[in-house]
Design an enzyme around this catalytic site. Structure first.
Site, mmCIF file in Angstrom:
data_model
loop_
_atom_site.group_PDB
_atom_site.id
_atom_site.type_symbol
_atom_site.label_atom_id
_atom_site.label_comp_id
_atom_site.label_asym_id
_atom_site.label_seq_id
_atom_site.Cartn_x
_atom_site.Cartn_y
_atom_site.Cartn_z
ATOM 1 N N HIS A 1 -11.395 58.720 -134.850
ATOM 2 C CA HIS A 1 -10.376 59.643 -135.351
ATOM 3 C C HIS A 1 -9.490 60.130 -134.205
ATOM 4 C CE1 HIS A 1 -13.403 60.030 -138.589
ATOM 5 N NE2 HIS A 1 -12.391 60.334 -139.367
ATOM 6 N N ASP B 1 -10.076 52.043 -142.977
ATOM 7 C CA ASP B 1 -10.225 53.476 -142.769
ATOM 8 C C ASP B 1 -8.804 54.045 -142.667
ATOM 9 O OD1 ASP B 1 -11.490 55.914 -142.421
ATOM 10 O OD2 ASP B 1 -12.897 55.155 -140.932
#
Length: 456
Positions: A169, A239
């Site tokens: 992330h 993702d």
């Protein structure tokens, strides 16, 4: 003309996000935690999704990542991994039933990443453990638990995120192992594929000895390894594209071309504003011939085949509220709202409404940017304001005082649990809610905000 927008899965944080997203013909909606913080928001969202052929998912894995407040807590996968896999089946079946009954039809779980000494906290106790065979067994029980509940599952994060020291992330995630060692990480996914897992999510992880690109946009990982070697013909999902491991190093054009040319199916977009960029770029790439329609057509078929129609399992609550609540309001002009709460109200032991007052304050601030005061402080208010007068119960003397509000201010009286009070306010702006529940009051506050903006 085919628009191919179904190849996008977009995250929504509130009902306003959903309205933007539904302007596109996307294939999936990912519900974020804030959707469930206000029951009026969730009811509106599910009402607006009702009847659409669309994937609606959450990340409610249980344990480290829990999204829905309605579902009993799980101790997490790492603890479950020390026990009997039947516990995993039972938890996934339980949580799956909750989600299914709320209108959700998909879950971004289970996590099939292995646990290593170097595993980043982003995986933490989301993993079932370090043994590939144990992880595959527990993962399969999870998949079957969701399936028994009527939920589509998604194994993640292929080919494995457990060896990363970095959180993808936040930064680029690189793993330096050879293919033989990677086979350990692949084993749980191989078993999931053999047992018909509905979808697989790709990791934004670079396996530097195999490919210089992240697995999520790598032809070697998506096409060669997952499609051809593992013979997976299900849905392949990325993702979120905004994750920094990907977005800092690749443009939307690069991501679109690499992912779909590698035979991936759906890109997760975290925010509606990013969705617009990706949709426009997709159309541009198709028009310029930089992205082959055959790949997209293949993905569209997979998405269409797997997507169910959303049932009215919860949206009916919103329909009931819309049908019952009475609005008697002329056009509102004031810009600043002041919510006036009763100083003292009686609540019986069979009434949980008192605990809702703090929630009302949050809703009024969020939807109306309202100042909150008790009725006893009404003399402190001045200027061109809209008084939102919350009436729970009122004596004859108090009714006179409430009616006087509209002599000095633009006022809307909200009559809640005692609808008979409306006879005293027929010549005023008033709303009858028949309820003091946050799921109703959020709807009412948002409706008032629309009146203030000239809408209905």
């Amino acid at each position: 003309m085919e628009r191919y927008e179904k190849v996008f899965f977009c995250g929504v944080s509130n009902s306003d996000d959903l309205k933007v997203v539904l302007n596109y013909d996307i294939g999936g909606v990912l519900l974020y935690p804030s959707v469930f913080e206000d029951p009026s928001e969730f009811a509106e969202i599910m009402c607006n999704l009702e009847g659409k052929k669309l994937l609606v998912s959450t990340d409610h894995e249980g344990g480290q990542l829990e999204i829905l407040p309605f579902i009993p807590q799980s101790p997490g996968n790492l603890l479950f991994g020390q026990t009997n896999p039947d516990f995993v089946f039972r938890y996934c079946n339980l949580s799956g039933k909750f989600m299914k009954e709320l209108g959700i039809n998909m879950i971004f779980a289970p996590v099939l990443d292995l646990k290593f000494p170097e595993t980043n906290p982003v995986i933490g106790y989301r993993s079932y453990g370090s043994d590939p065979k144990k992880v595959s067994e527990f993962g399969l029980f999870a998949i079957n638990g969701y399936k028994a509940a009527g939920l589509l599952s998604c194994a993640k994060h292929f080919p494995g995120h457990g060896r990363t020291r970095q959180d993808s992330h936040q930064e680029i995630a690189v793993v330096d192992i050879d293919r033989e060692e990677l086979d350990k990480d692949l084993y749980p996914f191989r078993i999931a594929v053999q047992n018909g897992v509905d979808s697989i999510m790709m990791a934004h992880v670079i396996y530097s000895k195999i490919d210089e690109k992240p697995a999520s946009i790598s032809r070697r990982f998506i096409n060669s390894m997952l499609r051809n070697e593992l013979q997976y013909d299900g849905l392949i999902i990325s993702d979120a594209v905004e994750m920094k491991s990907l977005s800092r190093h690749y443009s939307p054009e690069d991501i679109l071309v690499d992912f779909f040319s590698s035979r991936g199916d759906m890109l997760i977009i975290s925010r509606p504003r990013t969705l617009r960029i990706y949709v426009e770029m997709l159309h541009k790439l198709i028009k310029n011939g930089k992205l082959e329609k055959t790949f997209l057509a293949e993905s569209m078929q997979r998405i269409e085949k797997i997507s169910p129609t959303i049932e009215d399992n919860y949206g009916f609550i919103r329909h009931a509220i819309e049908e019952a609540v009475e609005f008697h309001i002329e056009q509102l002009r004031s810009e600043q709202a002041v919510l006036v709460l009763p100083d003292l109200t009686f609540y019986s032991k069979a009434d949980v409404s008192e605990r809702y007052l703090e929630f009302f304050k949050k809703q009024a601030k969020r939807f109306l940017k309202a100042k909150i005061i008790p009725f006893s402080e009404i003399n402190s208010v001045s200027g061109n304001v809209l008084i939102i007068d919350l009436l729970i119960d009122a004596s004859d003397k108090e009714i006179v005082a409430h009616r006087k509000l509209s002599e000095n201010f633009e006022t809307v009286h909200i009559i809640t649990r005692n609808p008979f009070l409306k006879t005293y306010f027929c010549d005023r702006n008033y709303i009858v809610t028949y309820s003091l529940s946050p799921i109703v009051m959020g709807y009412v506050f948002k409706k008032i905000s629309r009146f203030l903006k000239g809408g209905v």
